[in-house]
Design a protein around this motif. Structure first.
Motif, PDB file in Angstrom:
ATOM      1  N   LYS A 189      19.065   2.931 -24.039  1.00 34.51           N
ATOM      2  CA  LYS A 189      18.362   3.431 -23.229  1.00 34.51           C
ATOM      3  C   LYS A 189      17.292   4.627 -23.802  1.00 34.51           C
ATOM      4  O   LYS A 189      16.376   4.748 -23.195  1.00 34.51           O
ATOM      5  CB  LYS A 189      19.041   3.796 -22.002  1.00 34.51           C
ATOM      6  CG  LYS A 189      19.656   2.675 -21.092  1.00 34.51           C
ATOM      7  CD  LYS A 189      20.540   3.236 -19.966  1.00 34.51           C
ATOM      8  CE  LYS A 189      21.475   2.318 -19.258  1.00 34.51           C
ATOM      9  NZ  LYS A 189      21.899   2.720 -18.181  1.00 34.51           N
ATOM     10  N   ASN A 190      17.464   4.843 -25.074  1.00 37.15           N
ATOM     11  CA  ASN A 190      16.654   5.890 -25.549  1.00 37.15           C
ATOM     12  C   ASN A 190      16.304   7.128 -24.960  1.00 37.15           C
ATOM     13  O   ASN A 190      15.095   7.476 -25.221  1.00 37.15           O
ATOM     14  CB  ASN A 190      15.327   4.941 -26.097  1.00 37.15           C
ATOM     15  CG  ASN A 190      15.037   5.538 -27.453  1.00 37.15           C
ATOM     16  OD1 ASN A 190      15.637   6.143 -28.352  1.00 37.15           O
ATOM     17  ND2 ASN A 190      13.466   5.008 -27.674  1.00 37.15           N
ATOM     18  N   PHE A 191      17.311   7.573 -24.318  1.00 37.64           N
ATOM     19  CA  PHE A 191      16.467   8.950 -23.493  1.00 37.64           C
ATOM     20  C   PHE A 191      17.453  10.275 -24.117  1.00 37.64           C
ATOM     21  O   PHE A 191      16.993  11.386 -23.943  1.00 37.64           O
ATOM     22  CB  PHE A 191      17.114   8.922 -21.742  1.00 37.64           C
ATOM     23  CG  PHE A 191      18.526   8.852 -21.439  1.00 37.64           C
ATOM     24  CD1 PHE A 191      19.492   9.918 -21.744  1.00 37.64           C
ATOM     25  CD2 PHE A 191      19.105   7.543 -21.577  1.00 37.64           C
ATOM     26  CE1 PHE A 191      20.748   9.778 -21.484  1.00 37.64           C
ATOM     27  CE2 PHE A 191      20.494   7.385 -21.143  1.00 37.64           C
ATOM     28  CZ  PHE A 191      21.364   8.404 -21.273  1.00 37.64           C
ATOM     29  N   TYR A 238      25.006   1.786 -24.910  1.00 35.23           N
ATOM     30  CA  TYR A 238      24.086   1.673 -23.849  1.00 35.23           C
ATOM     31  C   TYR A 238      23.257   2.960 -23.914  1.00 35.23           C
ATOM     32  O   TYR A 238      21.999   2.941 -23.672  1.00 35.23           O
ATOM     33  CB  TYR A 238      24.711   1.446 -22.405  1.00 35.23           C
ATOM     34  CG  TYR A 238      25.251   0.084 -22.404  1.00 35.23           C
ATOM     35  CD1 TYR A 238      24.519  -1.197 -22.563  1.00 35.23           C
ATOM     36  CD2 TYR A 238      26.735  -0.140 -22.168  1.00 35.23           C
ATOM     37  CE1 TYR A 238      25.224  -2.399 -22.496  1.00 35.23           C
ATOM     38  CE2 TYR A 238      27.277  -1.354 -21.852  1.00 35.23           C
ATOM     39  CZ  TYR A 238      26.674  -2.429 -22.218  1.00 35.23           C
ATOM     40  OH  TYR A 238      27.111  -3.686 -22.049  1.00 35.23           O
ATOM     41  N   SER A 273      27.008   4.953 -18.797  1.00 37.77           N
ATOM     42  CA  SER A 273      25.643   5.361 -19.371  1.00 37.77           C
ATOM     43  C   SER A 273      24.781   5.461 -18.138  1.00 37.77           C
ATOM     44  O   SER A 273      23.848   6.603 -18.424  1.00 37.77           O
ATOM     45  CB  SER A 273      25.120   4.271 -20.285  1.00 37.77           C
ATOM     46  OG  SER A 273      24.751   3.074 -19.492  1.00 37.77           O
ATOM     47  N   SER A 274      25.041   4.976 -17.235  1.00 36.11           N
ATOM     48  CA  SER A 274      23.944   5.296 -16.027  1.00 36.11           C
ATOM     49  C   SER A 274      24.221   6.603 -15.550  1.00 36.11           C
ATOM     50  O   SER A 274      23.160   7.191 -15.049  1.00 36.11           O
ATOM     51  CB  SER A 274      24.465   4.184 -14.913  1.00 36.11           C
ATOM     52  OG  SER A 274      24.135   2.946 -15.332  1.00 36.11           O
ATOM     53  N   CYS A 305      18.423  12.775 -17.284  1.00 33.21           N
ATOM     54  CA  CYS A 305      16.947  12.662 -16.770  1.00 33.21           C
ATOM     55  C   CYS A 305      16.503  13.198 -15.386  1.00 33.21           C
ATOM     56  O   CYS A 305      15.638  12.866 -14.919  1.00 33.21           O
ATOM     57  CB  CYS A 305      16.676  11.030 -16.823  1.00 33.21           C
ATOM     58  SG  CYS A 305      16.611  10.529 -18.580  1.00 33.21           S
ATOM     59  N   GLN A 314      22.778   9.007 -17.760  1.00 30.92           N
ATOM     60  CA  GLN A 314      21.081   9.132 -17.732  1.00 30.92           C
ATOM     61  C   GLN A 314      20.510  10.103 -16.384  1.00 30.92           C
ATOM     62  O   GLN A 314      19.648  10.411 -16.642  1.00 30.92           O
ATOM     63  CB  GLN A 314      20.661   7.494 -17.885  1.00 30.92           C
ATOM     64  CG  GLN A 314      19.129   7.420 -17.768  1.00 30.92           C
ATOM     65  CD  GLN A 314      18.648   6.061 -17.941  1.00 30.92           C
ATOM     66  OE1 GLN A 314      19.354   5.103 -17.434  1.00 30.92           O
ATOM     67  NE2 GLN A 314      17.615   5.887 -18.425  1.00 30.92           N
TER      68      GLN A 314
END
Ligand code: NAI
Length: 308
Positions: free
Chosen positions: A22-24, A18, A234-235, A242, A238
């Motif tokens: 999400k590619n961050f 994940y 993953s949340s 971020c 992120q």
């Protein structure tokens, strides 16, 4: 942004997938004790890169922590999961030794890392990391409430026959079948209390189904779940990576908040680049307060089993 995930098993690999999608993150390092296992999972995931369109570089390592050096965030999923009929608390003996040595190795190579603890019994494992490392308390986060809340929202959406995007709800308290406190009074559908749509009996059923959400899946799958746990981790990753300042219920060290101290338990926190940037104190009613207190007593009893 470099993220390490220790434990390339079901939850760790799902979390890596994940994060990549999400590619961050520029880099994800998977670590496992099983020879070639993390390397294999990393290779398999990297072979989805052109298909799924992400640029995150995923590598694997068999217990070589030098590969994790200078990680910004590390996730600990190493340990054994429960089997049908087991409680999360029964995993404490094996998992405590693993979490203690893994967190020490991670911090040795990444002194500024933010740690997310997933291994069960999660609240006690998070407390163990606080007790055995020098990381500041904002950089030690336990993942449980984000998953339990996602399961609560799923159950509510089924009961209300409404899309999950219309539902808001939160589960606080310990990450165990008896410790979870689904905040039914505060759950809403588009800001309208769910009690406007379903009966109190139905709400109680949702609450109970949420609390045994993990056990239900463990019985169906023969081992514990991985998609929703991986997505929940993953949340959190992120939100920190971020600097999203998003609110999730997470296991945090309490020092007087909610009238509790010297334990880690699920409460709403704001996650940003500094990890836990704020613990949010909700106005709980008397019933909710007493459920949280009872949950905390349960977590403390499990903490007492630690050899500190
Ligand atoms: P799994 O068995 O699929 O994966 C665990 C991995 O950890 C294995 O690949 C194993 O080789 C590795 N491992 C064991 N000792 C290690 C060590 N010392 N160093 C590095 N790697 C090591 O288990 P799964 O399903 O991924 O679950 C992992 C943990 O997460 C369990 O304790 C489970 O109970 C917990 N969990 C927690 C959730 C939560 O909400 N907090 C949700 C789901 C699972």
């Amino acid at each position: 942004m470099k993220v390490t995930i220790v434990g390339a098993g079901a939850v760790g690999a799902s979390c890596a997938e994940y994060i990549a999608i999400k590619n961050f993150a520029s880099e994800v390092v998977l670590v496992d004790i099983k020879e070639d296992y993390a390397e294999g999972k990393a290779m398999d995931l990297m072979q989805t890169s052109s298909l799924l369109g992400f640029d995150t570089r995923i590598t694997g390592s068999t217990n070589d922590y030098s590969k994790t050096a200078n990680s910004d965030i590390a996730v600990i999923t190493s340990g054994i999961p429960r089997k049908p009929g087991m409680t999360r608390e029964e995993l404490i003996g094996i998992n405590a030794d693993i979490v203690k040595s893994v967190s020490a190795s991670l911090i040795e190579h990444s002194p500024n890392v933010t740690l997310i603890v997933v291994s069960n019994p999660m609240d006690t494992m998070t407390y163990l990391v606080h007790k055995t490392t020098d990381l500041p308390k904002n950089k030690i986060i336990g993942m449980g409430g984000a998953l339990d809340s996602a399961r609560f929202k799923y159950r509510l959406s089924e009961a209300l026959d409404a899309p999950q995007s219309d539902i808001d709800g939160m589960v606080i308290g310990g990450h165990s079948d008896t410790g979870m406190v689904p905040l039914t009074r505060l759950a809403t559908r588009n800001s309208v209390p769910v009690s406007k749509f379903i009966s109190k009996e139905r709400i109680d059923e949702v609450s109970e189904a949420t609390k045994v959400g993990g056990a239900t899946l463990t019985k169906m799958l023969g081992t514990s779940a991985w998609y929703a746990p991986g997505a929940a981790v993953s949340s959190l990753v992120q939100a920190i990576a971020c600097d999203q300042k998003k609110m999730f219920p997470c296991s945090a060290l309490l020092e007087g908040e909610y009238g509790l101290s010297d334990l880690c338990i699920g409460v709403p926190v704001i996650l940003g680049k500094n990890g836990i940037e704020k613990i949010v104190e909700l106005e709980l009613d008397d019933a909710e307060k007493s459920k949280l207190k009872e949950s905390a007593e349960g977590v403390s009893k499990v903490n007492d089993l630690l050899d500190l």
